[in-house]
Design a protein around this motif. Sequence first.
Motif, PDB file in Angstrom:
ATOM      1  N   LYS A  66      10.926   2.392   0.289  1.00 27.69           N
ATOM      2  CA  LYS A  66       9.825   2.191   1.314  1.00 27.69           C
ATOM      3  C   LYS A  66      10.639   2.910   2.622  1.00 27.69           C
ATOM      4  O   LYS A  66      11.629   3.350   2.958  1.00 27.69           O
ATOM      5  CB  LYS A  66       9.811   0.752   1.652  1.00 27.69           C
ATOM      6  N   THR A  67       9.636   3.438   3.597  1.00 25.50           N
ATOM      7  CA  THR A  67       9.849   4.024   4.720  1.00 25.50           C
ATOM      8  C   THR A  67       9.948   2.986   5.636  1.00 25.50           C
ATOM      9  O   THR A  67       9.783   1.522   5.461  1.00 25.50           O
ATOM     10  CB  THR A  67       8.669   4.863   5.179  1.00 25.50           C
ATOM     11  N   SER A  68      10.674   3.389   7.069  1.00 23.76           N
ATOM     12  CA  SER A  68      10.876   2.404   7.911  1.00 23.76           C
ATOM     13  C   SER A  68       9.766   1.596   8.527  1.00 23.76           C
ATOM     14  O   SER A  68       9.602   0.568   8.706  1.00 23.76           O
ATOM     15  CB  SER A  68      11.837   2.864   9.231  1.00 23.76           C
ATOM     16  N   ASP A  69       8.489   2.560   8.546  1.00 21.42           N
ATOM     17  CA  ASP A  69       7.081   1.941   8.856  1.00 21.42           C
ATOM     18  C   ASP A  69       6.939   0.953   7.857  1.00 21.42           C
ATOM     19  O   ASP A  69       6.462  -0.178   8.295  1.00 21.42           O
ATOM     20  CB  ASP A  69       6.231   3.107   9.000  1.00 21.42           C
ATOM     21  N   GLU A  70       6.832   1.061   6.829  1.00 15.58           N
ATOM     22  CA  GLU A  70       6.488   0.183   5.539  1.00 15.58           C
ATOM     23  C   GLU A  70       7.268  -1.152   5.658  1.00 15.58           C
ATOM     24  O   GLU A  70       6.898  -2.120   5.616  1.00 15.58           O
ATOM     25  CB  GLU A  70       6.629   0.974   4.173  1.00 15.58           C
ATOM     26  N   ASN A 129      15.762   5.821  12.679  1.00 15.83           N
ATOM     27  CA  ASN A 129      14.869   5.050  11.986  1.00 15.83           C
ATOM     28  C   ASN A 129      13.803   5.537  11.372  1.00 15.83           C
ATOM     29  O   ASN A 129      12.771   5.277  10.780  1.00 15.83           O
ATOM     30  CB  ASN A 129      13.668   4.526  13.392  1.00 15.83           C
ATOM     31  N   VAL A 130      13.658   6.864  11.367  1.00 13.70           N
ATOM     32  CA  VAL A 130      12.999   7.821  10.295  1.00 13.70           C
ATOM     33  C   VAL A 130      13.682   7.880   8.802  1.00 13.70           C
ATOM     34  O   VAL A 130      14.697   7.726   8.546  1.00 13.70           O
ATOM     35  CB  VAL A 130      12.749   9.105  11.110  1.00 13.70           C
ATOM     36  N   GLY A 131      12.954   8.707   8.070  1.00 14.60           N
ATOM     37  CA  GLY A 131      13.488   8.726   6.610  1.00 14.60           C
ATOM     38  C   GLY A 131      13.091   7.512   5.637  1.00 14.60           C
ATOM     39  O   GLY A 131      12.071   6.790   5.990  1.00 14.60           O
ATOM     40  N   GLY A 132      13.693   7.580   4.681  1.00 11.41           N
ATOM     41  CA  GLY A 132      13.341   6.362   3.572  1.00 11.41           C
ATOM     42  C   GLY A 132      12.073   7.251   2.854  1.00 11.41           C
ATOM     43  O   GLY A 132      11.418   8.326   2.908  1.00 11.41           O
ATOM     44  N   GLY A 133      11.663   6.202   1.749  1.00 10.91           N
ATOM     45  CA  GLY A 133      10.425   6.743   1.275  1.00 10.91           C
ATOM     46  C   GLY A 133      10.709   7.562  -0.187  1.00 10.91           C
ATOM     47  O   GLY A 133      10.008   7.733  -0.811  1.00 10.91           O
ATOM     48  N   GLY A 134      12.020   8.446  -0.315  1.00  3.13           N
ATOM     49  CA  GLY A 134      12.299   9.042  -1.079  1.00  3.13           C
ATOM     50  C   GLY A 134      12.563   8.066  -2.459  1.00  3.13           C
ATOM     51  O   GLY A 134      13.017   7.343  -2.831  1.00  3.13           O
ATOM     52  N   LEU A 149      13.798  -3.768  12.053  1.00  2.00           N
ATOM     53  CA  LEU A 149      14.563  -3.024  11.014  1.00  2.00           C
ATOM     54  C   LEU A 149      15.852  -3.351  10.743  1.00  2.00           C
ATOM     55  O   LEU A 149      16.486  -3.351   9.803  1.00  2.00           O
ATOM     56  CB  LEU A 149      14.172  -1.430  11.264  1.00  2.00           C
TER      57      LEU A 149
END
Length: 358
Positions: free
Chosen positions: A72-76, A63-68, A160
């Motif tokens: 968007k990150t998982s939280d976003e 569930n972590v990662g993304g944003g690169g 998600l």
Amino acid sequence: KFSESGLYFAPKEGKYTDTVEYLKNLPLQADPEIFGMHENANLSFQRRETDRIIDTLLSIQPNVGGGGEGGKTSDEVVAEAAAMMEEKVPTLLNRKSAHPIIFKKKKGVLDSLTTVLLQEMDRFNRLLKRIKFTLGEIQKAIRGEVVMSAELDRMFTSILNNRVPKIWEDIAYPSLKPLSSWNEDLYQRLDFLRKWLTKGPPKSYWLSGFFYPQGFLTGSLQNFARKYMVPIDSLNFSFKVLSHYDKEEIKEAPEDGVYVYGLFMDGARWDPEEKTVADSKLGELYDTLPLIHFIPKENYERDTKDYEAPCYKTSVRAGVLSTTGQSTNFVLAIDLPSQKESRYWVLKGAAILCQLND
């Protein structure tokens, strides 16, 4: 012959080598026809296997990662989805907005279907309150304003992965739809009930739109029993499949019983020309049924030539007995005209569904 194609048959008595040669030429994977099933059974199996693989991949995805690189990150992603869903949550169903005819009593007694409506309203309002509250909580947890509990964490993962959160499923109606489709289905159910509440009883009813369709059917029988002063225990439904597919074509409610729409056939189809159950078309897994007139009859005896098609809420076709003694999935058996024996359709796995999986 063991199949219509003639591929499977008992070889004639002869040489051992001829029999072995025949067996070697049979397909490595048995065709559905050898089991009396339609070719579409292969499509259903392949789709189910694909869904299982995708579910497995999603379950092991971090569930972590993304944003690169601007992603968007998982939280976003979850925060944005939760905010969008929270904004679209419909208002609660309010008795004060009811049409005057809803609470009009007949012979001093409230209409049984009005009681069903009020019970359905309570169930949907309870679900709406939980959805609204938990969507607010998950956004607070993402912002760090409240603790991300185990329950909210599971909800985070479900949103998600476009799955219905278990915290909603626990008090919701049975459904196998992904979250996006589930939301649209919920809005349609609420719209159906809201129109019934504010504009009066509809001319036809969306059986799939109820939390508890068995309660609606019992209410229909109860109205008939009160009208004709007969014991409800002696009543059962007979069925007449109409030629109409669009509920808007129905101009008047029936004198007795109810018109029902929103049902699908799985493993077979309805032939509107012959007005009978027929084999599915290749590649078409489901077929929409026309409106059906559910007619209460006293001491009803079904036609043995009809196919007693089981009707389920979802395609799982399995459930458990609830505290009311009713199945959580099976609704009732609907008699449909058939030119073939019932065992033929049983082998085909022919059944009626209240909703599809997508």
